[in-house]
Every structure is written in structure tokens, then in C-alpha cells.
Scaffold this active site. Structure first.
Site, short mmCIF file in Angstrom:
data_model
loop_
_atom_site.label_atom_id
_atom_site.label_comp_id
_atom_site.label_asym_id
_atom_site.label_seq_id
_atom_site.Cartn_x
_atom_site.Cartn_y
_atom_site.Cartn_z
N TRP A 364 0.84 -1.22 0.00
CA TRP A 364 0.00 0.00 0.00
C TRP A 364 0.86 1.26 0.00
O TRP A 364 0.38 2.35 -0.26
CB TRP A 364 -0.94 0.01 1.21
CG TRP A 364 -0.30 0.25 2.56
CD1 TRP A 364 0.87 -0.26 3.02
CD2 TRP A 364 -0.81 1.08 3.62
NE1 TRP A 364 1.12 0.16 4.32
CE2 TRP A 364 0.10 0.99 4.71
CE3 TRP A 364 -1.95 1.87 3.78
CZ2 TRP A 364 -0.09 1.67 5.92
CZ3 TRP A 364 -2.12 2.54 4.98
CH2 TRP A 364 -1.21 2.44 6.04
N ASP A 365 2.16 1.09 0.28
CA ASP A 365 3.09 2.23 0.27
C ASP A 365 2.90 3.05 -1.00
O ASP A 365 2.96 4.28 -0.98
CB ASP A 365 4.54 1.75 0.34
CG ASP A 365 4.84 0.85 1.53
OD1 ASP A 365 3.93 0.11 1.94
OD2 ASP A 365 5.97 0.87 2.03
N GLU A 495 1.13 -2.71 12.49
CA GLU A 495 1.55 -4.11 12.50
C GLU A 495 1.92 -4.62 13.89
O GLU A 495 2.47 -5.71 14.04
CB GLU A 495 2.69 -4.31 11.50
CG GLU A 495 2.18 -4.10 10.07
CD GLU A 495 3.22 -4.20 8.99
OE1 GLU A 495 4.42 -4.06 9.31
OE2 GLU A 495 2.84 -4.40 7.82
N LYS A 601 2.94 0.42 16.02
CA LYS A 601 4.17 0.52 15.25
C LYS A 601 4.14 1.81 14.42
O LYS A 601 5.16 2.43 14.15
CB LYS A 601 4.26 -0.69 14.31
CG LYS A 601 5.49 -0.75 13.46
CD LYS A 601 5.45 -1.96 12.55
CE LYS A 601 6.68 -2.06 11.69
NZ LYS A 601 6.54 -3.07 10.64
N GLN A 602 2.92 2.18 14.00
CA GLN A 602 2.80 3.28 13.03
C GLN A 602 1.40 3.88 13.12
O GLN A 602 0.51 3.28 13.74
CB GLN A 602 3.01 2.74 11.63
CG GLN A 602 1.98 1.70 11.23
CD GLN A 602 2.48 0.75 10.15
OE1 GLN A 602 2.91 -0.35 10.47
NE2 GLN A 602 2.41 1.19 8.92
O1 IFM Z 1 3.67 -1.41 4.04
C1 IFM Z 1 4.58 -1.30 5.07
C2 IFM Z 1 3.87 -1.53 6.37
O2 IFM Z 1 2.85 -0.58 6.58
C3 IFM Z 1 4.85 -1.47 7.51
N1 IFM Z 1 5.86 -2.49 7.31
C4 IFM Z 1 6.59 -2.33 6.09
C5 IFM Z 1 5.69 -2.31 4.88
C6 IFM Z 1 6.52 -2.03 3.63
O3 IFM Z 1 7.08 -0.74 3.69
#
Ligand code: IFM
Length: 770
Positions: A364-365, A495, A601-602
Site C-alpha cells: 500500500w506504500d 503491525e 508501530k505506526q
Molecule cells: O507497508 C509497510 C507496512 O505498513 C509497515 N511495514 C513495512 C511495509 C513495507 O514498507
């Protein structure tokens, strides 16, 4: 044509703190969306006596890697896909009298390097010393062409400093599976698959190869030519050795201070199914030859530099008052442009084309973090990136059907060829939000470009089939006596949690996806496309109802959006109390220890606040931010830029700036200590969004654009161009004034600081904050 070197566009070795050779291999990579070449020690080749991680990556050229499971259940993928690391085209073998760089260990020191982002040229000086102390300077110049995407050029100059003797230069690439040193345990780094075969193609007067993979059955043809020597440079002879290896060789007698140059142009083919690559090898080779015949390194460099000039003309971001951030943002944009696939069959790997971290796969990046930059500044590339999803829609439909769903498309969480490549499905395939992310990206592209042809012929089908997925995977249920549409057992963007019920982000995105499907199905009602896609009134009613009744978990006591149902019941992790050496947590904790706690994590719920600014009060945004920020580790490089944007919207100017400045420096200062494995392409894109959505405060309201800038105190002025509805606009933002100038197009109305402004060709508009 000559391009003046502007100091603002240089990434000079002396200005980088980190001089680790592996880090530099990434930073000084050259690429063009089709290929990427790491900036290796040119004498290394396949010789592991030298430490390095060289290689050539071709976007989409991969092999399967068999996955072994403790217990393999139905539907787990048998293989994952890993981008191939091919031989290093920078590799050169040099013999000096009786010493040979392929046999003896020559000491190679990086003396100087410079990346000129205006031309895409990397210029380097190495000091090379043989075991018997003969020293010479080796100058290497290289670029990946933006004007001919198959072309890569490399030029060597040899200057002996302390000896007179015989030098022999040999350019032969007789291996294909580039050996590298194994890396320490890090789940994010892929080991090379190393399953390729190299065949020398019959002699056509220059070295030509067919590289094939065993499992994925792909083939690529490569060929290269030596430049014609001038009077001052020795002859280069084409040769074939006893093992039928073809290459170039030059022998000459050198004196101290003398300088001899050798240039080579590679033509690196497109990916073909193996049978075609073998059957039509001659034809493919002939067209590859055309790219490099009767031309020179300099001519190709200049042609490519012109494309870079055009890129900067439309895409540059100028920041007055913050020189470090200025270089970083330019570097980020440069890398994004080097990484984006442009052939409709590839996208942007999470590490660009600079390494095989995350397997060289697309996530999805692309759609959520990188696409905005391309949609607003290079819409033609954005369209090609979306076309990749259109071309893989059929596979997504097959996946949904194999998964057991009666209808719809289920896009892979991570992929190269369109099929799922995540063997750890909990944090992989279960991130079903990818489906709505792609639909969201289609809508962004459409509302920013007004490309109706794309929407009708490609985008609508993606939107509809992904909406169908939600209707299949989710269901209506009662919660607290009320009827809702729920989506259970999903993993959201964060994640550090997995397989939850009603992830807020996923549900909002699914709701958006369903509403889009209904909106466009009504627009295309009774047209060929809706008949072809079997859209029925009943289906649309169900979708509308599901969207309207979508369950969005909310904590009434704290007034915050809940990351998922029952999130409030998890214990809160005190991340400030954890020793710095334990980050990123994913390398030190069992996943379940993270899944059972409130720790991110994010950005997850905060992604909603970023992507849907309308309909949120500032109080709501503040409450969400204050709840999630203290439990967010930002272990993912995708996180900080998003926090920066939301911080800017709630007037936390210092936090916005701090998060942004870390995000924008992710690779140049090696924030995550792993840039050696490749750039963080998503983070580079997110930093651009940090500027445009955060500091400039652009909002795409679907039918009009608004602007509410919050410039960091240190910035005197911010300038960038955007393409909105076929108009190119130049924005110049000062602390308390915005200027907008129409560069091309018929003009449009924007809302700036809540004032309606008509931008036309007459005179630039100046709008004051107060
Ligand atoms: O898509 C990302 C994910 O959101 C976090 N881990 C790494 C992936 C690839 O950059």
C-alpha cells in the site's frame, strides 16, 4: 547542451555524516523505474573478499522462493516472490603488471562522491592500492537513463599516481547470481534467491546475455557496448575467451599522472516470459542494440539530464530558510522518480530499486504514501502505477474466489506479479485495507486529474470489485441492540496488532470504497460498463446500507476513535520506559506480546484523521492525537510524516516540524539504521505529503481544493507546483501570505484561508492570512 551544476542539487560525500560503504551504496544508487544499480565498489564483482552488497535490480524481475511452514493450511501461499539481484554492471577487472584485482585484494578507498540530482550523474573518485603498493585513482561516472529506460552508462578513468607499468582493463560479466555477504537476522531483509541462469547469446559483435529464472520462468536480455576510443584513449577490443565468455579488453602502458578513459553503455531489456525470451531473442536484442548504437555516454547522459530538468521544473519543492531540509526533500523526490515503474506492469517496490528488502515487492506504500506526489506533479506516471492494479485485477478476483468468496477482488498485501506474497498472513494478507487503499487512490487520481476516460474504463471496475469484496468479507450484525455492518478478523495498518474486529481505519476505508462504488455505478447506470460488470440495483442498495451502517468503534468516555473494537481493554504499553536498544520492538518481542497491548508501530487511526480531514473537529483530532501519539513507537518509517500532518492541523507547530524533519531525513541521516538495505520509498513520498498536506494545508474536497498553510517558523517561504484539473499552479507560501500563479491551463477556483480565489492567467493571486 551543458547543464550548470547548481550546488543546491548536489549530494556530496563530504556533507554526509555516515560514511559506511553499504549506506553509501544505497544513497548513491542510480535508477529509472526499470532498473536500479547500487553504488558498489567497482572491483568487487562476485568476489566476496570485498565487502559490499552490489547488484542490479530490474523492476518486476523476480523468482519464487519456496516457503516452508510448520503447519501449512489451505490457502497459504506456496511461494513468496523476491526481486532478483543480478550482476553488477559497474564491475570492472583491472590488472596492473603482475597484479590482478580479481585474484589479489586491491584496497579501494572512497575518496569522493557526488550525486548531481539535476542530471542523475554519480561522479566518484576511488583511490586503489595493489598489494605491491601500486596506487592509481579510479574515477567512475554512472547514470541510469530517464530518456531511454533500458539504458545504463558507466565510464572509468584510470590515473596511476606512483608507478609506470602495464595496465589491462577487462570488462566481462560472467556471473549472474550476485553474491553478497549474509546479513544479520532481520525479518525485513530478504536473502537473495539466486536461481538465475546466464547464457551468452551467439556472437553479434558485442557481449549479450539472456538471463532466465527457473521458477518464475522469466527472461531478460542484456547487452553492452564499449565507446569508441579517442586519440588519447587506448583501443578496446571485443574478445571471446576459452569458456565462450564475451567481453572487452584494453591493454596499454601507463605513466604516472596519465589519464585514460573507457566508457560502456548497457541496454537492459524488458521482462518476457521465458519461452518468448528464447524464441525472439534475436529480435529483442536488435531493438536493445538500437538504444546504444551510434551514440555515446555523454550524448545519452545529456538526453537523460534533459528529462531530469523537466522533472524538476514541475516537481521541485523550494524551501527558503532550511538548507538541510531542502537537500533532503530534493533527495527524496529524486529517489521517488528513480523508483517508479512506468510500464503499467510494475509499481514502486518498498525499497525502490535500491535493494531487495521486503523482497522488492509492492505494498500500500505506493497508493497511499507515494502516489499523491505523482498524481499532483506527474499524473502520467500516477496513471501507469494505477494501471498496474488494473492489469492485476483479474488475479485479485481469482484470489478472492480461491479464498472462498463468491464475488469481488482481493488484492494482495504484498506482491510483484499480482498474487499474494505474504507468508505471515496475520500481518500480511489480513491487511485487507489494501483493497480500499487502491480504490481511494483511484478516486484521488480522478478527482485531481479529472481523467474521465481512466475512471470509466479502468478505475470504476477496480472500485466496484473491491467494494464487492467488503460485502463478501463483512456482514450485518447487531451490536448493543443496533444493526451494523461489521468487518471482523482483519489487520489494520498498525503491525503491532493483528486479526482484530472492526479496525477503525479499515472500516472507514471500506465505507468510502462502498460509497464510491454506489456513486459511480449510478453515474454509469445503463452504460456498457455497468452492464458488463453486472451491476444490479439490489447490489447497490446493499452496498449503500452497509456503508451507512458501518460500525466505527468509539470510546465515548475519552472521546477517541478506537483503533478497533475492545482496544480500550488492552493494557497500555509504557514505551518511554523501554530501553532504546529494544527498538524496533518487532526485532525484540514475540508478536503476541505486542498484539496484546496498546502499542502502535505506526499511524493507524491517525491515518483516518490524515486522509479524511473533513468532518472532524479540531477537538476530535486533538483527542485522537493525544491518545495515540504516546503509544506509537514509529518503528515503521511510514509513521512520522503522518503524525506531522495531523500535528500541523491541530496547531502543534513544533511537533509537526520535529516529526516532519525526522521523516524527511529518513534515508539521508539513516534514521532507522537500515538504509544500507535500501531506501524507504514510502517514507520519502510521505515527506512530500508532509509539505503539501501538512505545512501547505492542501485539502482535496473532491469538487474543489482548499489551502490552510502553517509554515514552520524557520521557513521564510515554500514554493511548489501542483497540477489540478489540467491546470499547473505555482504556490508561493510565506508566513502570512499565499501567492498562486497559473502556469498553464484555463484556471480554477480555490479556497485559501477560507476565501474563494479565482486563479486565472491574468495576474498571480495574493491572499493574506489576516
Ligand atoms: O507497508 C509497510 C507496512 O505498513 C509497515 N511495514 C513495512 C511495509 C513495507 O514498507
Amino acid at each position: 547542451m551543458r547543464i550548470e551544476q547548481s550546488p543546491e542539487f548536489q549530494i556530496h560525500l563530504q556533507n554526509l555524516k555516515n560514511k559506511d560503504p553499504l549506506f553509501l551504496e544505497t544513497i548513491y544508487n542510480v535508477g529509472n523505474g526499470h532498473i536500479g544499480v547500487r553504488d558498489s565498489n567497482p572491483l568487487q564483482g562476485n568476489n566476496l573478499d570485498y565487502i559490499g552488497s552490489p547488484g542490479l535490480f530490474i523492476n518486476g524481475f523476480f523468482d519464487y522462493n519456496e516457503v516452508s511452514y510448520g503447519e501449512k493450511y489451505r490457502g497459504y501461499p506456496d511461494n513468496d516472490q523476491v526481486i532478483n539481484r543480478l550482476f553488477d554492471p559497474r564491475f570492472i577487472r583491472i590488472k596492473v603488471d603482475n597484479e590482478d584485482s580479481a585474484v589479489d585484494h586491491f584496497r579501494v578507498e572512497n575518496i569522493d562522491k557526488n550525486l548531481d540530482m539535476q542530471t542523475g550523474l554519480v561522479h566518484e573518485l576511488f583511490s586503489v592500492t595493489t598489494p605491491e603498493n601500486r596506487n592509481f585513482n579510479l574515477v567512475v561516472e554512472s547514470f541510469a537513463s530517464l530518456s531511454k529506460q533500458n539504458v545504463y552508462g558507466v565510464k572509468y578513468s584510470i590515473i596511476p599516481t606512483n608507478f609506470e607499468g602495464d595496465i589491462e582493463l577487462i570488462k566481462v560479466h560472467d556471473y549472474v547470481n550476485q553474491a553478497t555477504h549474509a546479513q544479520a537476522d532481520d525479518v525485513r531483509v530478504n536473502q537473495d534467491v539466486g536461481q538465475m541462469q546466464l547464457d551468452f547469446l551467439p556472437d553479434n559483435g558485442q557481449p549479450s546475455y539472456l538471463v532466465t529464472t527457473f521458477r518464475s520462468q522469466q527472461g531478460v536480455i542484456l547487452t553492452f557496448q564499449a565507446g569508441t576510443p579517442t586519440d588519447s584513449n587506448p583501443a578496446i577490443d571485443y574478445f571471446e575467451d576459452a569458456n565462450r565468455h564475451y567481453g572487452y579488453r584494453s591493454q596499454y602502458h601507463a605513466k604516472p599522472g596519465s589519464q585514460k578513459e573507457f566508457e560502456f553503455l548497457f541496454s537492459i531489456g524488458n521482462i518476457h516470459p521465458l519461452v518468448n525470451a528464447r524464441m525472439y531473442a534475436d529480435q529483442y536484442l536488435a531493438s536493445l542494440d538500437n538504444f546504444i548504437r551510434n551514440t555515446t555516454f555523454n550524448a545519452e547522459l545529456m538526453a537523460s539530464a534533459q528529462v531530469w530538468q523537466t522533472f524538476w521544473l514541475h516537481s521541485d519543492v523550494k524551501i527558503d530558510g532550511d538548507p538541510v531540509i531542502q537537500s533532503c526533500i530534493r533527495f527524496n523526490l529524486f529517489e521517488l522518480n528513480q523508483s517508479a515503474g512506468r510500464d503499467e506492469f510494475t509499481s514502486i517496490p518498498a525499497k525502490g530499486l535500491t535493494g531487495n528488502g521486503y523482497g522488492g515487492q509492492f505494498f500500500w506504500d505506493t497508493e497511499i504514501f507515494m502516489l499523491p506526489f505523482f498524481v499532483y506533479t506527474e499524473p502520467a506516471i500516477a496513471k501507469k502505477l494505477l494501471m498496474f492494479r488494473y492489469h492485476t485485477l483479474q488475479m485479485a478476483k481469482e484470489q478472492a474466489s480461491d479464498f472462498g468468496l463468491a464475488k469481488g477482488a482481493m488484492y494482495p498485501w504484498r506482491t510483484i506479479n499480482g498474487f499474494e506474497s505474504s507468508s505471515y498472513w496475520l500481518a500480511g494478507m489480513a491487511q485487507f485495507h489494501i483493497n480500499a487503499d487502491i480504490a481511494f487512490a483511484v478516486e484521488q487520481y480522478y478527482t485531481i486529474t479529472n481523467d474521465e476516460d481512466f475512471l470509466k474504463n479502468y478505475g470504476f471496475e477496480i472500485i466496484l470489485e473491491t467494494a464487492r469484496f467488503w460485502m463478501q468479507y463483512g456482514n450485518f450484525a447487531e451490536i448493543d441492540g443496533e444493526r451494523h455492518f461489521v468487518i471482523n478478523r482483519v489487520t489494520g495498518p498498525d503491525e503491532y496488532s493483528a486479526l482484530v474486529n472492526n479496525n477503525y481505519y479499515t472500516n472507514v476505508m471500506a465505507q468510502f470504497n462502498l460509497r464510491l462504488a454506489v456513486k459511480y455505478a449510478k453515474l454509469f447506470n445503463d452504460t456498457d460498463i455497468s452492464i458488463q460488470l453486472n451491476v444490479t440495483a439490489e447490489e447497490l442498495e446493499d452496498m449503500q446500507e452497509a456503508a451507512d451502517l458501518m460500525y466505527l468503534p468509539y470510546d465515548q468516555k475519552r472521546n477517541v476513535k478506537l483503533q478497533f473494537q475492545n482496544f480500550e481493554q488492552l493494557p497500555r504499553m509504557d514505551i518511554d520506559a523501554i530501553d532504546q536498544s529494544m527498538f524496533p520492538l518487532l526485532l525484540h518481542f514475540h508478536p503476541l506480546m505486542l498484539y496484546r497491548a496498546q502499542v502502535n508501530k505506526q499511524a493507524d487511526t491517525i491515518m483516518v484523521d490524515y486522509m479524511f480531514p473533513q468532518g472532524n473537529t479540531k477537538e476530535q483530532l486533538k483527542a485522537d492525537y493525544d491518545f495515540y501519539e504516546p503509544i506509537t513507537t514509529h518503528d515503521s518509517s511510514l509513521s512520522k510524516a503522518i503524525y506531522s500532518i495531523v500535528a500541523a492541523r491541530i496547531d502543534r507547530d513544533q511537533q509537526a516540524y520535529d516529526f516532519f524533519s525526522q521523516a524527511v531525513k529518513t534515508d539521508l541521516i539513516d534514521l532507522h539504521h537500515n538504509t544500507k538495505n535500501g531506501i524507504h520509498a514510502g517514507s520519502l513520498g510521505a515527506a512530500w505529503s508532509g509539505i503539501v498536506y501538512g505545512f501547505a494545508g492542501i485539502v482535496n474536497n473532491a469538487d474543489h481544493f482548499s489551502l490552510e498553510p502553517h509554515l514552520p517558523d524557520a521557513w521564510n517561504c515554500l514554493k511548489f507546483k501542483l497540477q489540478l484539473h489540467h491546470n499547473e499552479l505555482l504556490f508561493t507560501i510565506y508566513q502570512d501570505q499565499v501567492e498562486v500563479e497559473l502556469m498553464s491551463g484555463k484556471g480554477l477556483t480555490l479556497s485559501i484561508y477560507d476565501k474563494k480565489v479565482k486563479v486565472s492567467s491574468e495576474a498571480p493571486q495574493k491572499i493574506c492570512k489576516y
